[in-house]
Scaffold this active site. Structure first.
Site, PDB file in Angstrom:
ATOM      1  N   ARG A  56       0.806  -1.226   0.000  1.00  0.00           N
ATOM      2  CA  ARG A  56       0.000   0.000   0.000  1.00  0.00           C
ATOM      3  C   ARG A  56       0.840   1.277   0.000  1.00  0.00           C
ATOM      4  O   ARG A  56       0.598   2.193  -0.778  1.00  0.00           O
ATOM      5  CB  ARG A  56      -0.908   0.044   1.239  1.00  0.00           C
ATOM      6  N   THR A  57       1.815   1.353   0.898  1.00  0.00           N
ATOM      7  CA  THR A  57       2.547   2.611   1.055  1.00  0.00           C
ATOM      8  C   THR A  57       3.329   2.909  -0.220  1.00  0.00           C
ATOM      9  O   THR A  57       3.285   4.019  -0.757  1.00  0.00           O
ATOM     10  CB  THR A  57       3.474   2.536   2.281  1.00  0.00           C
ATOM     11  N   LYS A  85      26.382  -3.693   0.354  1.00  0.00           N
ATOM     12  CA  LYS A  85      27.844  -3.558   0.378  1.00  0.00           C
ATOM     13  C   LYS A  85      28.336  -2.847   1.624  1.00  0.00           C
ATOM     14  O   LYS A  85      29.520  -2.577   1.767  1.00  0.00           O
ATOM     15  CB  LYS A  85      28.305  -2.761  -0.856  1.00  0.00           C
ATOM     16  N   ARG A 106      11.398   3.861   3.523  1.00  0.00           N
ATOM     17  CA  ARG A 106      11.016   2.857   4.524  1.00  0.00           C
ATOM     18  C   ARG A 106      12.247   2.018   4.807  1.00  0.00           C
ATOM     19  O   ARG A 106      12.929   1.571   3.879  1.00  0.00           O
ATOM     20  CB  ARG A 106       9.880   1.971   3.994  1.00  0.00           C
ATOM     21  N   HIS A 134       5.169   5.516  11.749  1.00  0.00           N
ATOM     22  CA  HIS A 134       4.648   5.487  10.383  1.00  0.00           C
ATOM     23  C   HIS A 134       3.687   6.678  10.244  1.00  0.00           C
ATOM     24  O   HIS A 134       2.470   6.518  10.160  1.00  0.00           O
ATOM     25  CB  HIS A 134       3.923   4.150  10.169  1.00  0.00           C
TER      26      HIS A 134
HETATM   27  C1  NCD Z   1       1.547  -1.080   7.980  1.00  0.00           C
HETATM   28  C2  NCD Z   1       3.057  -0.995   8.146  1.00  0.00           C
HETATM   29  O1  NCD Z   1       3.791  -1.159   7.169  1.00  0.00           O
HETATM   30  O2  NCD Z   1       3.461  -0.755   9.255  1.00  0.00           O
HETATM   31  N1  NCD Z   1       1.146  -1.231   6.641  1.00  0.00           N
HETATM   32  C3  NCD Z   1       0.893  -0.143   5.878  1.00  0.00           C
HETATM   33  O3  NCD Z   1       1.760   0.681   5.650  1.00  0.00           O
HETATM   34  N2  NCD Z   1      -0.355   0.019   5.444  1.00  0.00           N
HETATM   35  C4  NCD Z   1       0.919  -2.105   8.824  1.00  0.00           C
HETATM   36  C5  NCD Z   1       1.524  -3.475   8.880  1.00  0.00           C
HETATM   37  O4  NCD Z   1       2.426  -3.830   8.115  1.00  0.00           O
HETATM   38  O5  NCD Z   1       1.067  -4.231   9.729  1.00  0.00           O
END
Ligand code: NCD
Length: 306
Positions: A56-57, A85, A106, A134
């Protein structure tokens, strides 16, 4: 337009800033409905660095960039980059900022977002730093609550079932702490209650917090926010196995109620699929807000007004 260059933590998000982001999000949603795409960022390049799995992100940031006609550059796993590396986060950021106008990252290491932002001279967005935070997810969650409940204060929100390790729960609870009279009840196994540090932070901000092993979904609950047990973050595999099926939201728990049911997704075991067809189950609607919210953040950090 946003009063910071980097979004690292939801504790940066005051009600004024949230109001600004929501208004930009509404503009973006209206633009999508009307014309699908705009030229707003056609002179910009967005770097998307996803060193931990994401659906999703990553896809919604990519969609957001494309709806605004920004170019994108991608790195999709630690093993496909020079991290393999031994390159440091700081060095990688200094390199990528030469290739882009804003960086979205991320990374599995808690605190990596702050390290990257400190090294970064262009705008930076934390898309999840390990089990820490997040913040863009928290804005999507808050936007969904606001759309359905009309407010972000005077709410009783139940959160579970892995408040210790869920970065989504950490960020949403800190965002809600910016508003008056919110009450948060964390449910789940005692070993997965939030850290004392987070509870102290929330209570200092004026939030009434409770922790409970048994969930009670009464009429005085406004929102239930569930996130899967964070399997990849468990040091004790047995703790995960013992609890993964113990805590599951059933249809009967929330049927015929006004309790808004949210989940940042992916849904694993925490919500039975029989809940999905209830009118108060809003997690798929919630995920659809990811694109306009992230468009608002990209434009806001790049000081571009629609
Ligand atoms: C979440 C995350 O990555 O922390 N997912 C997301 O970004 N929608 C929730 C999860 O992974 O449980």
């Amino acid at each position: 337009m946003l009063p910071f260059n980097s979004l690292i933590s939801s504790s940066q998000l005051s009600p004024d800033i949230i109001a600004k982001i929501f208004s930009l999000t509404d503009d973006m949603a209206a633009m999508i409905d009307k014309q699908g795409r705009s030229d707003l960022l056609d002179d910009k390049i967005v770097a998307l660095l996803f060193f931990e799995p994401s659906s999703r992100t990553m896809l919604s940031f990519q969609s957001a960039a494309q709806r605004l006609k920004a170019g994108t550059v991608f790195a999709q796993s630690a093993s496909s980059t020079s991290f393999e590396k031994g390159e440091s986060i700081e060095d990688l950021i200094r390199v990528v900022e030469g290739y882009s106008d804003i960086i979205v990252m991320r990374h599995a290491q808690p605190g990596s977002a702050a390290i990257a932002a400190a090294a970064c001279e262009i705008p930076f967005i934390n898309a999840g730093d390990g089990g820490n935070e997040h913040p863009t997810q928290a804005i999507i969650d808050a936007y969904t609550i606001y759309k359905h409940k009309g407010r972000l204060d005077n709410l009783h929100v139940v959160l579970g079932y892995d408040s210790l390790q869920s970065r989504s729960i950490h960020s949403l609870s800190q965002l809600l702490a910016q508003y008056a009279n919110n009450r948060l009840t964390f449910i789940g196994p005692a070993k997965l209650f939030p850290s004392d540090q987070l509870l102290a932070k929330l209570e200092t901000a004026g939030v009434k917090c409770d922790v409970k092993e048994q969930a009670v979904f009464t009429d005085e609950v406004d929102v239930i926010y569930l996130n899967r047990l964070q399997e990849e973050r468990f040091e004790d595999r047995q703790l995960f196995e013992e609890n993964r099926l113990k805590y599951r939201l059933q249809r009967a728990d929330v049927e015929n109620s006004d309790i808004l049911v949210l989940d940042p997704l992916p849904r694993i075991d925490e919500i039975c699929t029989s809940v999905d067809s209830l009118p108060n189950a809003a997690y798929f609607k919630q995920t659809s807000y990811g694109v306009p919210v992230r468009m608002a953040l990209l434009a806001g950090l790049l000081h571009k007004k629609p």
